[in-house]
Design a protein around this motif. Structure first.
Motif, PDB file in Angstrom:
ATOM      1  N   VAL B 205     -11.978  25.807 -75.887  1.00 24.62           N
ATOM      2  CA  VAL B 205     -12.428  27.250 -75.358  1.00 24.62           C
ATOM      3  C   VAL B 205     -11.338  28.233 -75.216  1.00 24.62           C
ATOM      4  N   MET B 206     -11.264  29.305 -75.776  1.00 25.17           N
ATOM      5  CA  MET B 206     -10.151  30.104 -75.744  1.00 25.17           C
ATOM      6  C   MET B 206     -10.557  31.454 -75.369  1.00 25.17           C
ATOM      7  N   ASP B 207      -9.730  31.984 -74.548  1.00 29.73           N
ATOM      8  CA  ASP B 207     -10.044  33.337 -73.994  1.00 29.73           C
ATOM      9  C   ASP B 207      -9.272  34.522 -75.096  1.00 29.73           C
ATOM     10  N   ALA B 208     -10.070  35.315 -75.547  1.00 27.25           N
ATOM     11  CA  ALA B 208      -9.507  36.165 -76.677  1.00 27.25           C
ATOM     12  C   ALA B 208      -8.368  37.167 -76.417  1.00 27.25           C
ATOM     13  N   ARG B 209      -8.759  37.677 -75.025  1.00 25.73           N
ATOM     14  CA  ARG B 209      -7.479  38.625 -74.431  1.00 25.73           C
ATOM     15  C   ARG B 209      -6.191  37.700 -74.271  1.00 25.73           C
ATOM     16  N   ALA B 210      -6.441  36.752 -73.663  1.00 26.27           N
ATOM     17  CA  ALA B 210      -5.365  35.902 -73.553  1.00 26.27           C
ATOM     18  C   ALA B 210      -4.478  35.307 -74.677  1.00 26.27           C
ATOM     19  N   VAL B 211      -5.100  35.283 -75.618  1.00 27.45           N
ATOM     20  CA  VAL B 211      -4.385  34.897 -76.827  1.00 27.45           C
ATOM     21  C   VAL B 211      -3.799  36.299 -77.553  1.00 27.45           C
ATOM     22  N   ILE B 212      -4.354  37.325 -77.524  1.00 28.26           N
ATOM     23  CA  ILE B 212      -3.772  38.584 -77.814  1.00 28.26           C
ATOM     24  C   ILE B 212      -2.762  38.767 -76.879  1.00 28.26           C
ATOM     25  N   CYS B 236     -11.239  11.622 -81.816  1.00 31.90           N
ATOM     26  CA  CYS B 236     -12.623  12.228 -81.020  1.00 31.90           C
ATOM     27  C   CYS B 236     -12.205  13.144 -80.114  1.00 31.90           C
ATOM     28  N   SER B 237     -10.964  13.251 -79.615  1.00 31.44           N
ATOM     29  CA  SER B 237     -10.659  14.434 -78.794  1.00 31.44           C
ATOM     30  C   SER B 237     -10.249  15.675 -79.647  1.00 31.44           C
ATOM     31  N   SER B 238     -10.113  15.651 -80.829  1.00 33.00           N
ATOM     32  CA  SER B 238     -10.054  16.809 -81.665  1.00 33.00           C
ATOM     33  C   SER B 238     -11.040  17.780 -81.825  1.00 33.00           C
ATOM     34  N   PRO B 239     -10.658  19.233 -81.283  1.00 30.21           N
ATOM     35  CA  PRO B 239     -11.678  20.202 -81.320  1.00 30.21           C
ATOM     36  C   PRO B 239     -12.170  20.310 -82.845  1.00 30.21           C
ATOM     37  N   ARG B 240     -13.495  20.584 -82.635  1.00 27.50           N
ATOM     38  CA  ARG B 240     -14.217  20.832 -84.130  1.00 27.50           C
ATOM     39  C   ARG B 240     -14.781  22.352 -83.936  1.00 27.50           C
ATOM     40  N   LEU B 241     -15.131  22.627 -82.571  1.00 25.43           N
ATOM     41  CA  LEU B 241     -15.937  23.845 -82.449  1.00 25.43           C
ATOM     42  C   LEU B 241     -14.797  24.785 -81.570  1.00 25.43           C
ATOM     43  N   VAL B 242     -14.625  25.914 -82.002  1.00 20.06           N
ATOM     44  CA  VAL B 242     -13.603  26.998 -81.352  1.00 20.06           C
ATOM     45  C   VAL B 242     -14.503  27.979 -80.794  1.00 20.06           C
ATOM     46  N   TYR B 243     -14.503  27.785 -79.238  1.00 14.87           N
ATOM     47  CA  TYR B 243     -15.528  28.632 -78.668  1.00 14.87           C
ATOM     48  C   TYR B 243     -14.464  29.721 -78.232  1.00 14.87           C
ATOM     49  N   TRP B 244     -14.850  31.334 -78.544  1.00 15.87           N
ATOM     50  CA  TRP B 244     -13.988  32.302 -78.291  1.00 15.87           C
ATOM     51  C   TRP B 244     -14.680  32.821 -76.873  1.00 15.87           C
ATOM     52  N   SER B 324     -11.420  21.769 -90.183  1.00 14.03           N
ATOM     53  CA  SER B 324     -12.763  22.424 -90.653  1.00 14.03           C
ATOM     54  C   SER B 324     -13.143  22.929 -89.208  1.00 14.03           C
ATOM     55  N   PHE B 325     -13.007  23.979 -89.057  1.00 16.60           N
ATOM     56  CA  PHE B 325     -13.538  24.570 -87.509  1.00 16.60           C
ATOM     57  C   PHE B 325     -14.683  25.502 -87.360  1.00 16.60           C
ATOM     58  N   ILE B 326     -15.717  25.195 -86.556  1.00 12.22           N
ATOM     59  CA  ILE B 326     -16.708  26.036 -86.568  1.00 12.22           C
ATOM     60  C   ILE B 326     -16.514  27.226 -85.300  1.00 12.22           C
ATOM     61  N   GLU B 327     -16.677  28.399 -85.475  1.00 13.30           N
ATOM     62  CA  GLU B 327     -16.212  29.297 -84.508  1.00 13.30           C
ATOM     63  C   GLU B 327     -17.340  30.115 -84.063  1.00 13.30           C
ATOM     64  N   TYR B 328     -17.441  30.343 -82.637  1.00 14.37           N
ATOM     65  CA  TYR B 328     -18.541  31.253 -82.172  1.00 14.37           C
ATOM     66  C   TYR B 328     -17.788  31.898 -81.134  1.00 14.37           C
ATOM     67  N   HIS B 329     -18.239  33.053 -80.732  1.00 19.12           N
ATOM     68  CA  HIS B 329     -17.917  33.833 -79.414  1.00 19.12           C
ATOM     69  C   HIS B 329     -18.874  34.545 -78.909  1.00 19.12           C
ATOM     70  N   SER B 330     -18.322  34.462 -77.562  1.00 19.83           N
ATOM     71  CA  SER B 330     -19.608  35.044 -76.762  1.00 19.83           C
ATOM     72  C   SER B 330     -18.745  35.693 -75.268  1.00 19.83           C
ATOM     73  N   SER B 331     -19.398  36.369 -74.555  1.00 22.95           N
ATOM     74  CA  SER B 331     -18.700  36.788 -73.420  1.00 22.95           C
ATOM     75  C   SER B 331     -18.645  35.818 -72.120  1.00 22.95           C
ATOM     76  N   SER B 332     -19.763  34.849 -72.301  1.00 22.47           N
ATOM     77  CA  SER B 332     -19.887  33.812 -71.258  1.00 22.47           C
ATOM     78  C   SER B 332     -19.904  32.548 -71.978  1.00 22.47           C
TER      79      SER B 332
END
Lengths: 361, 400
Positions: B205-212, B236-244, B324-332
């Motif tokens: 889980v990454m905060d977009a603002r924080a990355v910027i 097994c601990s490697s992230p496959r989904l990146v949740y912005w 290979s990364f699945i990406e999704y973004h949401s405000s919560s």
């Protein structure tokens, strides 16, 4: 839609690079647009990739589907009521098989293209034919396995056909010698799968001491070299050793797959596989899928103008190969010539005789 | 009876099965074992090749005196009436080279003898650590340890699995569902226990603002690389989904910055096998077909970004290694509530408050997510792993 009637009458090795490029680009682009409108899965891949098909100016830029998708999804661009034949790839138990859906026209075009390609090698008259396999393979006509489809496809070049192996895969020496006596002095067509020919024909002849005279024979074989490579038998040795046991001189390998039946790649007298004008081979760099230069090893993409009932006109295979040159093979055929280096490491085992060969491990 | 045979190679330690089974159990964190790790740590740190392998250095660091003491302290009030179970048999995963060493460390610290099957893929890290173990147990003061360790490797074999399982008191199976199923067909003795690590799914889980806003994007990219590409994104601990976390605009700019930085790392350090390139492309096509995903092909095949606008329950079935990364973004974080199942293991984060994340998991009673760690720490070994306390599971308690 594409006017196959006319196209399939063009001599198969007659086009130079530029001409072939625009010829293939026109047809393959039209096919892409057709599949886009008629196959929802294909549309989603194209949309997902963000490709605008109408902007495409080279067939090399048409997105390719990985062949594996045909094992996982029912991909077709015509209604189920129009499907006349479903072809499947060979697969070992437990492995998923590709399912290729054909309508009447696509199926007929496959036959025509194959006739043109093979006819340019063996002539247009039907020859007495020996199938180096068992008839058991083609008994179930509802489902066409790759091996069965290969045999049925090539049968049309033969007359008075016999199967050289019985149902237990044992060489029928009696039947074979009777057949050769009857057709002595005639040109004879032989067809089979590389590994099976090795295991059940060459090895058996060697053991039995029977030496049929096949010096008038033309052998066409396909299915992959993997098992023979494991046995350290090279293409050269294969030909040479076969010649020793039966005197055969004309031996042609071919590369092809059930996902693009019809547009096979035949080996020429110089030992190179050739692309006809009905299809082409693009070798790509694994790192970025860019197109390799001549002599550079990479992943093999195959394009074919035939697949109209299913979106299989541009496919990324799991084979590695190398383009050796274009338009300048000493055999005189125009188009690309290449060689196949085998399956990529760790990929699922595909192909016809390789599956069968597993039992002999 | 020797352990080695024409099929089994002993990489380091004891080659005598009878000697191994004859060892009496030790209490957890026994003095000699703690001393052994301290000596092993020194041995690893002075090995001329160690620096080339960050995972080896990390293991060397894990073994150092201070860390073992710290771990011991955490257990101090729980282990006085405990003893190791006896012989432990480990099946380490084939894709994470250093895992065998942590598995061995946990079992030895718990008081067991250890027969460890390491990956047979020929990773240099394994050979290197085995050399260090061999050098350390050759010291006279660790003679007692020498017959408690045997690191072996063999090609898949039911017969060998059967033999070693039969004499194990505890069996530790890494490698996922298929390996667990395969090993379960080799019976354990009636009193023995299995610790099995099944297939898991992990996300970042990454905060977009924080990355910027971050001043050290390179560091973030390196950390992310170490969580993923370092193990072919196959741990097994490697992230496959990146949740912005963020709005459209922020996510778009953050993602661009982030992936470009990750690409720099990957381009310098990662070699992509042809089969992996095909696998990743195939996976992207699947996601497009099944979930209308947007495939962001970059300039090459190092990073495969698969952007979705809704999260589906079948994500754990779409696992593909090698970047290979699945990406999704949401405000919560809310979209996670409906999809997180028992399959979900590690949630790694950047720019998000860890208490908030913990509160989210606990407050919503999520059935999965067993770890919450910063990006860069997903592969850090802990004695509590995947819901098991390894020291407790690998020792027996004496009621009195």
């Amino acid at each position: 839609m594409v006017d196959y009637g006319e196209i399939l009458n063009i001599p198969p090795y007659s086009m130079q690079r530029e001409e072939k490029h625009s010829f293939l680009t026109d047809i393959l682009k039209e096919l892409s647009l057709f599949h886009y409108d008629n196959c929802p899965e294909y549309k989603r891949v194209i949309d997902g990739l963000g490709v605008k098909l109408s902007d495409i100016t080279s067939f090399c830029d048409i997105p390719f589907l990985p062949v594996r998708l045909f094992k996982e999804y029912d991909l077709r661009s015509v209604g189920g009521e129009n499907i006349t034949k479903t072809m499947t790839s060979s697969g070992t138990t437990g492995q998923q098989v590709s399912r290729i859906y054909l309508d009447k026209e696509t199926s007929a075009n496959q036959t025509k293209a194959l006739t043109k390609i093979v006819g340019s090698y063996i002539g247009s008259t039907r020859l007495p034919m020996i199938i180096l396999d068992t008839s058991a393979v083609v008994k179930d006509r509802k489902m066409f396995s790759a091996r069965g489809a290969g045999i049925l496809g090539f049968q049309m070049f033969g007359r008075d056909k016999i199967y050289a192996l019985d149902e237990a895969m044992k060489l029928d020496i009696e039947g074979l010698s009777a057949f050769l006596e009857k057709h002595s002095g005639e040109k004879i067509l032989l067809f089979g799968f590389t590994f099976m020919i090795w295991q059940h024909f060459y090895e058996e002849l060697k053991k039995s001491g029977y030496r049929p005279d096949l010096s008038n024979g033309i052998l066409i074989h396909g299915g992959g070299w993997k098992k023979l490579a494991d046995k350290k038998v090279s293409q050269e040795e294969f030909k040479c050793l076969l010649n020793e046991v039966c005197g055969i001189q004309q031996v042609y390998d071919y590369y092809g797959m059930v996902e693009q039946t019809g547009t096979i790649y035949m080996e020429c007298e110089c030992g190179h596989l050739h692309a006809s004008i009905f299809s082409d081979v693009i070798v790509r760099r694994p790192h970025d899928f860019s197109v390799c230069g001549y002599g550079e090893k990479g992943l093999v993409e195959v394009v074919s103008i035939l697949p109209a009932s299913y979106p299989g006109h541009a496919l990324l295979t799991e084979d590695e190969g190398v383009i050796l040159g274009e338009d300048d093979c000493p055999c005189g055929r125009k188009g690309k010539y290449f060689s196949i280096l085998g399956r990529i490491k760790n990929a699922e085992i595909r192909g016809c005789s390789d599956t069968y060969a597993d039992k002999f491990r | 009876m020797p352990i080695s045979s024409d099929k089994v190679q002993v990489l380091c330690g004891c080659n005598d099965l009878d000697a191994m089974t004859a060892q009496c159990a030790l209490p957890p964190f026994s003095k000699v074992v703690c001393e052994f790790f301290s000596a092993l740590s020194a041995e690893i740190m002075k090995h001329p090749e160690a620096k080339q392998y960050p995972d080896v250095v990390t293991f060397g660091f894990f073994c150092r005196r201070g860390n073992i003491q710290r771990l011991k302290d955490e257990y101090s009030d729980k282990i006085s009436n405990r003893l190791g179970r006896g012989v432990s048999f480990h099946i380490a995963p084939s894709n994470v080279p250093i895992n065998f060493a942590y598995s061995l460390a946990a079992a030895l610290l718990a008081g067991n003898s250890c027969i460890v099957r390491a990956s047979s893929k020929g990773f240099r890290q394994i050979g290197l650590v085995c050399e260090c173990i061999q050098n350390t147990i050759s010291l006279v003061e660790f003679r007692e340890i020498a017959s408690r360790i045997s690191v072996i490797c063999y090609e898949r074999s039911r017969e060998i699995n059967d033999r070693l399982s039969a004499l194990a008191d505890v069996r530790i199976i890494w490698g996922g569902d298929a390996t667990v199923t395969e090993l379960r067909s080799s019976p354990l003795s009636p009193r023995a226990v299995d610790i099995a690590f099944a297939d898991r799914y992990s996300l970042a889980v990454m905060d977009a603002r924080a990355v910027i806003d971050t001043a050290d994007l390179k560091r973030l990219a390196q950390d992310f690389y170490n969580d993923t590409y370092l193990y072919d994104q196959n741990a097994c601990s490697s992230p496959r989904l990146v949740y912005w976390l963020g709005d459209n605009e922020d996510t778009a700019s953050a993602a661009e910055l982030f992936w470009e930085a990750v690409h720099k790392e990957a381009a310098a350090r990662y070699h992509i096998e042809p089969v992996v390139a095909v696998d990743k492309y195939t996976e992207a096509c699947r996601m497009a077909i099944e979930h209308n995903a947007d495939i962001r092909s970059g300039k090459d095949n190092l990073i495969s970004r698969i952007v979705v606008d809704s999260l589906s329950a079948d994500l754990p079935d779409h696992r593909c290694a090698g970047g290979s990364f699945i990406e999704y973004h949401s405000s919560s974080l809310d979209a996670l509530k409906t999809i997180v199942t028992k399959k979900y293991q590690t949630l790694s984060y950047f720019g998000v408050d860890r208490q908030t994340l913990m509160q989210f998991v606990v407050g919503n009673g999520l059935s999965g997510i067993d770890r919450i760690v910063p990006i860069g720490k997903t592969a850090d070994f802990s004695l509590v792993w995947d819901g098991y306390d390894l020291i407790m599971q690998m020792s027996r308690v004496i009621g009195f």
